[in-house]
Design a protein around this motif. Structure first.
Motif, PDB file in Angstrom:
ATOM      1  N   MET A   1       0.956  -1.232  -0.057  1.00  0.00           N
ATOM      2  CA  MET A   1       0.012   0.139  -0.175  1.00  0.00           C
ATOM      3  C   MET A   1       0.935   1.263  -0.049  1.00  0.00           C
ATOM      4  O   MET A   1       1.769   1.281   0.903  1.00  0.00           O
ATOM      5  CB  MET A   1      -1.005  -0.082   1.276  1.00  0.00           C
ATOM      6  CG  MET A   1      -1.755   1.128   1.359  1.00  0.00           C
ATOM      7  SD  MET A   1      -2.680   1.335   2.858  1.00  0.00           S
ATOM      8  CE  MET A   1      -3.609  -0.371   2.910  1.00  0.00           C
TER       9      MET A   1
ATOM     10  N   THR B   1       1.130   5.648  -0.462  1.00  0.00           N
ATOM     11  CA  THR B   1       0.271   6.893  -0.370  1.00  0.00           C
ATOM     12  C   THR B   1       0.808   8.235  -0.318  1.00  0.00           C
ATOM     13  O   THR B   1       2.339   8.247  -0.593  1.00  0.00           O
ATOM     14  CB  THR B   1       0.035   6.934   1.389  1.00  0.00           C
ATOM     15  OG1 THR B   1       1.291   7.263   2.024  1.00  0.00           O
ATOM     16  CG2 THR B   1      -0.770   5.767   1.961  1.00  0.00           C
TER      17      THR B   1
ATOM     18  N   SER C   1      -4.881   9.298  11.239  1.00  0.00           N
ATOM     19  CA  SER C   1      -5.789   8.289  11.254  1.00  0.00           C
ATOM     20  C   SER C   1      -5.884   7.725   9.873  1.00  0.00           C
ATOM     21  O   SER C   1      -5.768   6.437   9.713  1.00  0.00           O
ATOM     22  CB  SER C   1      -7.259   8.630  11.577  1.00  0.00           C
ATOM     23  OG  SER C   1      -8.099   7.689  11.422  1.00  0.00           O
ATOM     24  N   TRP C   2      -5.903   8.604   8.748  1.00  0.00           N
ATOM     25  CA  TRP C   2      -5.791   8.267   7.437  1.00  0.00           C
ATOM     26  C   TRP C   2      -4.434   7.763   7.071  1.00  0.00           C
ATOM     27  O   TRP C   2      -4.631   6.493   6.260  1.00  0.00           O
ATOM     28  CB  TRP C   2      -5.936   9.600   6.510  1.00  0.00           C
ATOM     29  CG  TRP C   2      -6.012   9.308   4.896  1.00  0.00           C
ATOM     30  CD1 TRP C   2      -6.801   8.889   4.279  1.00  0.00           C
ATOM     31  CD2 TRP C   2      -4.529   9.240   4.335  1.00  0.00           C
ATOM     32  NE1 TRP C   2      -6.269   8.484   2.995  1.00  0.00           N
ATOM     33  CE2 TRP C   2      -4.962   8.906   3.010  1.00  0.00           C
ATOM     34  CE3 TRP C   2      -3.295   9.311   4.788  1.00  0.00           C
ATOM     35  CZ2 TRP C   2      -3.996   8.935   1.718  1.00  0.00           C
ATOM     36  CZ3 TRP C   2      -2.338   9.427   3.467  1.00  0.00           C
ATOM     37  CH2 TRP C   2      -2.909   8.808   2.191  1.00  0.00           C
TER      38      TRP C   2
ATOM     39  N   LYS D   1      -2.432   6.111   8.967  1.00  0.00           N
ATOM     40  CA  LYS D   1      -2.245   4.741   9.650  1.00  0.00           C
ATOM     41  C   LYS D   1      -2.999   3.614   8.788  1.00  0.00           C
ATOM     42  O   LYS D   1      -2.440   2.524   8.609  1.00  0.00           O
ATOM     43  CB  LYS D   1      -2.664   4.717  10.887  1.00  0.00           C
ATOM     44  CG  LYS D   1      -2.769   3.396  11.887  1.00  0.00           C
ATOM     45  CD  LYS D   1      -3.349   3.447  13.056  1.00  0.00           C
ATOM     46  CE  LYS D   1      -3.228   2.390  13.975  1.00  0.00           C
ATOM     47  NZ  LYS D   1      -3.714   2.577  15.258  1.00  0.00           N
ATOM     48  N   ASP D   2      -4.135   3.860   8.055  1.00  0.00           N
ATOM     49  CA  ASP D   2      -5.059   3.019   7.610  1.00  0.00           C
ATOM     50  C   ASP D   2      -5.966   3.646   6.363  1.00  0.00           C
ATOM     51  O   ASP D   2      -7.064   3.795   6.753  1.00  0.00           O
ATOM     52  CB  ASP D   2      -5.714   2.035   8.615  1.00  0.00           C
ATOM     53  CG  ASP D   2      -6.073   0.699   7.632  1.00  0.00           C
ATOM     54  OD1 ASP D   2      -6.447   0.888   6.330  1.00  0.00           O
ATOM     55  OD2 ASP D   2      -6.438  -0.163   8.288  1.00  0.00           O
TER      56      ASP D   2
ATOM     57  N   HIS E   1      -7.320   2.882   3.851  1.00  0.00           N
ATOM     58  CA  HIS E   1      -8.416   1.799   3.406  1.00  0.00           C
ATOM     59  C   HIS E   1      -9.573   2.042   4.513  1.00  0.00           C
ATOM     60  O   HIS E   1     -10.607   2.098   4.061  1.00  0.00           O
ATOM     61  CB  HIS E   1      -7.846   0.442   2.998  1.00  0.00           C
ATOM     62  CG  HIS E   1      -8.994  -0.529   2.628  1.00  0.00           C
ATOM     63  ND1 HIS E   1      -9.253  -0.695   1.312  1.00  0.00           N
ATOM     64  CD2 HIS E   1      -9.877  -1.095   3.315  1.00  0.00           C
ATOM     65  CE1 HIS E   1     -10.237  -1.466   1.093  1.00  0.00           C
ATOM     66  NE2 HIS E   1     -10.516  -1.650   2.115  1.00  0.00           N
ATOM     67  N   GLU E   2      -9.058   1.757   5.529  1.00  0.00           N
ATOM     68  CA  GLU E   2     -10.381   1.904   6.735  1.00  0.00           C
ATOM     69  C   GLU E   2     -10.868   3.200   6.824  1.00  0.00           C
ATOM     70  O   GLU E   2     -12.156   3.395   7.034  1.00  0.00           O
ATOM     71  CB  GLU E   2      -9.695   1.252   7.997  1.00  0.00           C
ATOM     72  CG  GLU E   2     -10.446   1.395   9.129  1.00  0.00           C
ATOM     73  CD  GLU E   2     -11.839   0.343   9.090  1.00  0.00           C
ATOM     74  OE1 GLU E   2     -12.683   0.450   9.996  1.00  0.00           O
ATOM     75  OE2 GLU E   2     -11.563  -0.454   8.169  1.00  0.00           O
TER      76      GLU E   2
ATOM     77  N   THR F   1      -7.216  -4.271  -0.843  1.00  0.00           N
ATOM     78  CA  THR F   1      -5.970  -3.176  -0.486  1.00  0.00           C
ATOM     79  C   THR F   1      -4.908  -3.875  -1.321  1.00  0.00           C
ATOM     80  O   THR F   1      -3.831  -2.760  -1.052  1.00  0.00           O
ATOM     81  CB  THR F   1      -5.905  -3.134   1.030  1.00  0.00           C
ATOM     82  OG1 THR F   1      -5.328  -4.334   1.483  1.00  0.00           O
ATOM     83  CG2 THR F   1      -6.935  -2.635   1.722  1.00  0.00           C
TER      84      THR F   1
ATOM     85  N   TYR G   1      -3.223   5.383  -2.204  1.00  0.00           N
ATOM     86  CA  TYR G   1      -4.278   6.200  -1.685  1.00  0.00           C
ATOM     87  C   TYR G   1      -3.713   7.578  -1.628  1.00  0.00           C
ATOM     88  O   TYR G   1      -2.567   8.011  -1.360  1.00  0.00           O
ATOM     89  CB  TYR G   1      -4.564   5.735  -0.233  1.00  0.00           C
ATOM     90  CG  TYR G   1      -5.346   4.578  -0.151  1.00  0.00           C
ATOM     91  CD1 TYR G   1      -6.715   4.230  -0.254  1.00  0.00           C
ATOM     92  CD2 TYR G   1      -4.466   3.409  -0.282  1.00  0.00           C
ATOM     93  CE1 TYR G   1      -7.365   2.980  -0.250  1.00  0.00           C
ATOM     94  CE2 TYR G   1      -5.149   2.162  -0.061  1.00  0.00           C
ATOM     95  CZ  TYR G   1      -6.661   1.773  -0.147  1.00  0.00           C
ATOM     96  OH  TYR G   1      -7.125   0.543  -0.178  1.00  0.00           O
TER      97      TYR G   1
END
Length: 204
Positions: free
Chosen positions: A1, A3, A72-73, A75-76, A78-79, A93, A98
């Protein structure tokens, strides 16, 4: 993943929201965190010696809460998107990339946030255009008489000077250019970075 965090800053009424929304609509697996949604309640925002509310300072914003959202974004992502209904619950994922778009007038002045950006864009327009656009906007509460000249523009100049001391890695955008030209240029820039990271993911 993988970012990418993109910062979209600029002068008031310079086109930050328009650019951010355009990028969000064009870029898969993206979302926006807007600084304007973190203003403190009006009654706790201090007043300067001229009686003007000091909205154009970091102290007028819940920056701790904003940082929590960005972290928070990161860290994960997708979630983060799943919780907000921006992607399907059962989406994969695997090999996903992202993009977070952080938009606001003081995003580059907050050092912890500024350090998180992979790409930085700053929209600028001259004084007379900015004043005209500001006069056509409806704010709650509304701008008091002489607020632009007595507070908003001087604070913009002060905050911009501070921003340029913090970082030099900013792409300045001319807000007087045709909107489509500015939007397309930034999108192409980010799209190239996305393509570069995707190539890296296949070779590592």
């Amino acid at each position: 993943m993988k970012t990418i965090i993109v910062g979209v800053g600029g002068v008031t009424n310079g086109g930050k929201s328009t650019l951010s929304q355009f990028l969000h609509q064009k870029i898969h697996n993206s979302c926006i965190i807007a600084q304007d949604t973190y203003f403190k309640d009006d009654f706790v925002v201090p007043v300067d010696s001229n009686g003007f509310k000091q909205y154009d300072t970091l102290d007028a914003l819940h920056m701790e809460e904003m940082m929590k959202e960005v972290c928070s974004w990161k860290k994960d992502p997708h979630e983060f998107l799943r919780r907000r209904g921006l992607i399907a619950k059962d989406s994969s994922t695997d090999d996903e990339l992202y993009v977070l778009i952080v938009e606001g007038f003081l995003i580059f002045n907050h050092r912890p946030l500024n350090e998180m950006f992979d790409m930085r864009y700053f929209l600028e327009i001259p004084y007379d255009v900015c004043k005209m656009r500001r006069s056509m906007r409806v704010y709650a509460p509304p701008d008091p008489p002489n607020y632009f000249d007595g507070y908003v523009w001087p604070m913009y100049l002060q905050n911009r000077e501070e921003m340029e001391r913090i970082t030099s890695e900013i792409v300045f955008l001319d807000g007087l250019k045709p909107k489509d030209e500015v939007l397309a240029a930034v999108y192409e820039d980010i799209h190239k970075e996305i393509a570069r990271l995707q190539v890296l993911s296949f070779t590592t």
